[in-house]
Design an enzyme around this catalytic site. Structure first.
Site, short mmCIF file in Angstrom:
data_model
loop_
_atom_site.label_atom_id
_atom_site.label_comp_id
_atom_site.label_asym_id
_atom_site.label_seq_id
_atom_site.Cartn_x
_atom_site.Cartn_y
_atom_site.Cartn_z
N ALA A 88 -2.88 3.64 -8.95
CA ALA A 88 -2.70 3.07 -10.32
C ALA A 88 -4.21 2.22 -10.91
O ALA A 88 -4.66 1.66 -9.68
CB ALA A 88 -1.80 2.42 -10.63
N ASP A 124 4.93 -9.84 -19.03
CA ASP A 124 4.36 -8.79 -18.89
C ASP A 124 4.52 -7.57 -19.53
O ASP A 124 4.76 -6.29 -18.46
CB ASP A 124 3.81 -8.82 -18.67
#
Length: 765
Positions: free
Chosen positions: A29, A145
């Site tokens: 990622a 987040d």
């Protein structure tokens, strides 16, 4: 030698270096502020994820390094099944060593897979559990987040959230810096409107609730929010109260999904105070997940399309059929068309060479004369040695046309001149298929005498015997089996002629085929037998003969449904009775775990419920997630169904996998008469599910004063605490429903005192 300053600050936090891992680091990622690598520890032989910050070089400022270490230390202390585990920090390169999640982020999964409803709901619920845990810490730990990129999935697709460390950023940034940084991190869509409107207010727990709502939207729709909008457009829309489009929301979604949409809307309310806290959210998501898992999937009835030739007859009484005329009209020789149309009137039928040629659509004078039914003229033309098997553009030979138009004399003439009895059209239909479709046993016998294949299969695998069975032409079927036609050939979907005859209820064909060796329990590709199809269509006489002949009454299809399941689900009382008489099992479960009684209860077929009960069906049979028939009735059925099951001896206190009793479900659904009925049959008003909710908790949460009154009269206690020390009183106060408040104030004078102490304070962060 001086110790590494980084080590001095780590305390008990383990420190790793690149040398601790094997050399092959795989990037799994990448974002604007971090990269995640998969690496295998050399000694422990275990896969880990290492989250590195490329923006932090090896000589990064000590404050940045300290921030990373502080963040890792904070995350390592948090141990919860839905929060990713932290194992330490990596010095070279600088990063956090954490648990490896085999399925990566939800963001990646949403873009590559279509998720079933059960998995979507489970991800929503497990995310809410993780957030509730963070918010319950003293002091509350805000995520700030929360987005699909930070919701990770293990090898079993269970949730673990990560990256809950933005609070430091917010303390050290101006509002605009934070917004700009959020835009770069791809989280602008998850920022609540108050962050754009209130310049001085610090974010609170309801910030995460708003972000969670956007995550719900993404899971339900599997789309990206605000796709195509730039940063300023998103800010303006959100600040003005606009949200991601609800256009993808469909009426075809399950009812639980509609309820999840309602929760989502409350979570993204413009006013943070009106958004629920995560404690309340977990209650709702748990309810909705439990209800969704109990849904009954009844296989849809698949209609058997009647098989016919896709070509119309080329000859109509007294005139040329439109199809053949059109083919002739499409020919590129208008002059030839005139000559061909005059052939039937001409005494001299010997055509010139140009009249024997094949045109663009390949229609010849022979096709035309056969379509006209002109036996003598065809005879004269055949005397000139024309191609007797010439084919049109769609594959039609003169013999196919004659067979389709039921012209036995023309068929005999063409066969006598050598016509191929097995030449097929573009769909694989042979002349014998047309004869069988028309019930024309004379033409069929003629074709068989001239070598026609008795088991010819067209493009989709249908034989002439399939067609005779479909159209109830016993005469043709008898002829075909006398010529050794195979009664057990399967077409493309696995149907035999007996499947077809049973589906249409042609009893004479069913009897004929079974007497000729047709397999009684032959299976289609979906494993359905002829008995399944006859039951589905309600063909009682066909069912009776199949059972008399020895058909297995408990054969299961690919969904685990037997004939009795189908009959019970469709309300076929007489058929159920017949199947039971021939020994059908009352307790066979489908792949979901449903017995025939479950299905009758789910569909509300009272007669069948009583029939099955009289036949000693298990009233407490456990289906999916341990739901009994009474659970299904309480959740999905009418009050009369609940009453019927209770009268037949169903246990009102059976608890399913999560501890829900039928009374819980009746209260949750607000079916007043079912609640009364269950209480009259001694349902336990104090029953608690796995999180400690009693029926009174649910009534308070739903704001249903009438049901709460009935529960209290039956002995329900309003001060019983659930698993997180919340009482029905506290839920009622937080629901702010006037009727509930008035009832409680009159019923319980101490409520005012409880209210003064803010009963939900420890949960309302």
């Amino acid at each position: 030698m001086a110790a590494d300053p980084t080590e001095l600050r780590l305390g008990s936090l383990p420190v790793f270096t690149r040398d601790d891992f094997e050399g092959d680091w795989r990037l799994v990622a990448s974002g604007g502020f971090s990269q995640v690598f998969q690496a295998r520890h050399r000694r422990w032989r275990t896969e880990y994820a290492i989250k590195c910050a490329p923006c932090l070089p090896p000589d990064a400022a000590s404050s940045d390094v300290n921030y990373l270490i502080e963040e890792a230390a904070k995350m390592k202390k948090i141990k919860f099944q839905h929060i990713v585990s932290i194992y330490g920090v990596c010095k070279q390169p600088l990063g956090i060593v954490m648990e490896f999640m085999a399925n990566g982020s939800l963001e990646k999964v949403l873009s590559t897979h279509s998720l079933c409803w059960k998995l979507r709901f489970r991800i929503i619920h497990e995310t809410s559990l993780a957030m509730n845990f963070l918010h319950s810490i003293k002091p509350p730990l805000l995520h700030l987040d929360l987005k699909p990129g930070n919701i990770l999935l293990d090898s079993n697709m269970h949730v673990k959230i990560s990256d809950f460390g933005l609070s430091k950023w917010m303390e050290q940034s101006t509002r605009m810096q934070y917004i700009e940084r959020s835009a770069l991190r791809g989280m602008l869509s998850y920022i609540p409107p108050e962050m754009f409107l209130e310049s001085n207010k610090a974010p609170g727990p309801k910030y995460d609730v708003y972000s969670f709502a956007i995550v719900i939207w993404e899971l339900l729709t599997q789309k990206k929010p605000y796709s195509g909008f730039n940063m300023m457009m998103i800010i303006i829309r959100v600040a003005a109260g606009m949200r991601p489009s609800l256009q993808p929301v469909s009426d075809q979604w399950p009812s639980e999904a509609q309820q999840m949409v309602d929760l989502m809307k409350r979570c993204w309310d413009q006013d943070p105070k009106k958004r629920p806290c995560f404690l309340d959210i977990t209650i709702e998501t748990d309810i909705l997940l439990s209800l969704l898992q109990s849904r009954v999937a009844v296989p849809e009835s698949k209609a058997l399309a009647r098989k016919v030739s896709c070509k119309l007859s080329l000859r109509q009484p007294g005139e040329v059929n439109e199809d053949i005329s059109q083919e002739l009209m499409d020919s590129d020789s208008g002059n030839y068309l005139k000559r061909a149309l005059q052939l039937s009137d001409r005494k001299n039928l010997v055509p010139r060479d140009e009249e024997l040629c094949i045109y663009e659509n390949k229609v010849t004078p022979l096709h035309f004369l056969v379509a006209q039914g002109s036996v003598e003229q065809v005879r004269l033309l055949l005397a000139h040695e024309v191609d007797v098997d010439c084919q049109t553009a769609s594959g039609y030979t003169p013999l196919l046309i004659a067979a389709q138009d039921q012209q036995p004399d023309l068929c005999a003439l063409l066969l006598a001149h050598g016509a191929d009895a097995n030449r097929v059209d573009e769909d694989g239909w042979a002349p014998l298929h047309f004869a069988a479709q028309n019930g024309d046993d004379g033409t069929a016998r003629l074709l068989l005498d001239h070598g026609a294949c008795v088991d010819a299969q067209e493009r989709e695998g249908w034989t002439p015997l399939h067609l005779a069975a479909q159209n109830n032409f016993e005469n043709v079927a008898r002829l075909l089996v006398s010529r050794q036609a195979d009664p057990n050939l399967h077409e493309a979907e696995g149907k035999t002629p007996l499947h077809v005859a049973a589906y249409f209820g042609h009893v004479s064909l069913v009897k004929l085929l079974t007497s000729q060796g047709a397999e009684l329990d032959a299976q289609q590709r979906n494993l359905r037998t002829p008995l399944h199809l006859a039951v589905e269509r309600g063909k009682v006489r066909a069912i009776q003969h199949l059972l008399k002949s020895g058909a297995v009454p408990d054969a299961l299809d690919q969904s685990g449904y037997g004939p009795l399941h189908t009959a019970a689900a469709r309300g076929k009382y007489l058929i159920c009775k017949m199947l039971l008489r021939y020994g059908a099992s009352l307790e066979l479960p489908t792949h979901q775990g449903w017995t025939p009684l479950h299905l009758a209860a789910y569909k509300g077929h009272l007669e069948i419920i009583h029939l099955l009960a009289e036949s000693h069906a298990n009233m407490g049979a456990l289906g999916a997630v341990n739901w009994t028939p009474l659970h299904l009735a309480a959740r999905h059925g009418e009050e009369a169904v609940v009453s019927a099951l209770l009268q037949c001896g169903a246990d009102p206190n059976a608890a399913e996998q999560s501890g829900w009793t039928p009374l819980h479900l009746a209260v949750q659904r607000s079916t007043f008469l079912s609640v009364i009925n269950l209480l009259e049959h001694h349902a336990n008003v104090h029953a608690r599910n796995k999180v400690g909710w009693t029926p009174a908790h649910l009534a308070a949460l739903k704001g249903n004063t009438a049901i709460l009154k009935v529960l209290v009269e039956a002995g329900a206690q309003l001060d019983v605490q659930d698993g997180v020390s919340c009482t029905p009183l506290q839920l009622a106060l937080r629901s702010r429903k006037q009727g509930i408040m008035s009832f409680l104030e009159g019923k319980e004078p101490s409520v005012a005192t409880l209210g003064g102490s803010k009963p939900g304070a420890e949960m309302e962060i």
